[in-house]
Design a protein around this motif. Structure first.
Motif, short mmCIF file in Angstrom:
data_model
loop_
_atom_site.label_atom_id
_atom_site.label_comp_id
_atom_site.label_asym_id
_atom_site.label_seq_id
_atom_site.Cartn_x
_atom_site.Cartn_y
_atom_site.Cartn_z
N HIS A 116 -39.53 0.06 -39.82
CA HIS A 116 -39.80 -1.36 -39.59
C HIS A 116 -39.78 -1.71 -38.10
N ASP A 117 -39.05 -0.95 -37.30
CA ASP A 117 -38.98 -1.22 -35.87
C ASP A 117 -40.31 -0.95 -35.16
N LEU A 118 -41.20 -0.19 -35.79
CA LEU A 118 -42.50 0.13 -35.18
C LEU A 118 -43.63 -0.76 -35.70
N ILE A 119 -43.48 -1.31 -36.88
CA ILE A 119 -44.52 -2.12 -37.49
C ILE A 119 -44.74 -3.39 -36.67
N GLY A 120 -46.02 -3.63 -36.33
CA GLY A 120 -46.38 -4.81 -35.56
C GLY A 120 -46.42 -4.59 -34.06
N ARG A 121 -45.92 -3.45 -33.59
CA ARG A 121 -45.96 -3.17 -32.15
C ARG A 121 -47.38 -2.85 -31.73
N LYS A 122 -47.70 -3.05 -30.48
CA LYS A 122 -49.04 -2.80 -29.95
C LYS A 122 -48.97 -1.69 -28.90
N GLY A 123 -50.08 -0.99 -28.72
CA GLY A 123 -50.14 0.09 -27.75
C GLY A 123 -51.59 0.41 -27.41
N THR A 124 -51.78 1.50 -26.71
CA THR A 124 -53.10 1.93 -26.26
C THR A 124 -53.31 3.38 -26.64
#
Length: 57
Positions: free
Chosen positions: A7-15
């Motif tokens: 859940h700590d990674l869900i919704g994060r953005k990156g490239t």
């Protein structure tokens, strides 16, 4: 093996940075350009050529 949701990674953005080769290109009447690319990790897919894709000369 049991998996768990991160859940700590869900919704994060990156490239994602990949090297691509254009295999085909199509322009629609409205000026939209779609390109078929092959990337350096073995994927081949159609995508829209927009501001996010930079091509070498």
């Amino acid at each position: 093996m049991t998996t768990r949701t991160r859940h700590d990674l869900i919704g994060r953005k990156g490239t994602v940075t990949r090297q691509i080769e254009v295999l085909d290109a199509q322009e629609a009447p409205d000026g939209t350009i779609d390109i078929l690319v092959s990337d350096n990790v073995g994927n081949t897919y159609w995508t829209e050529k927009d501001g996010e894709i930079e091509l070498d000369s």
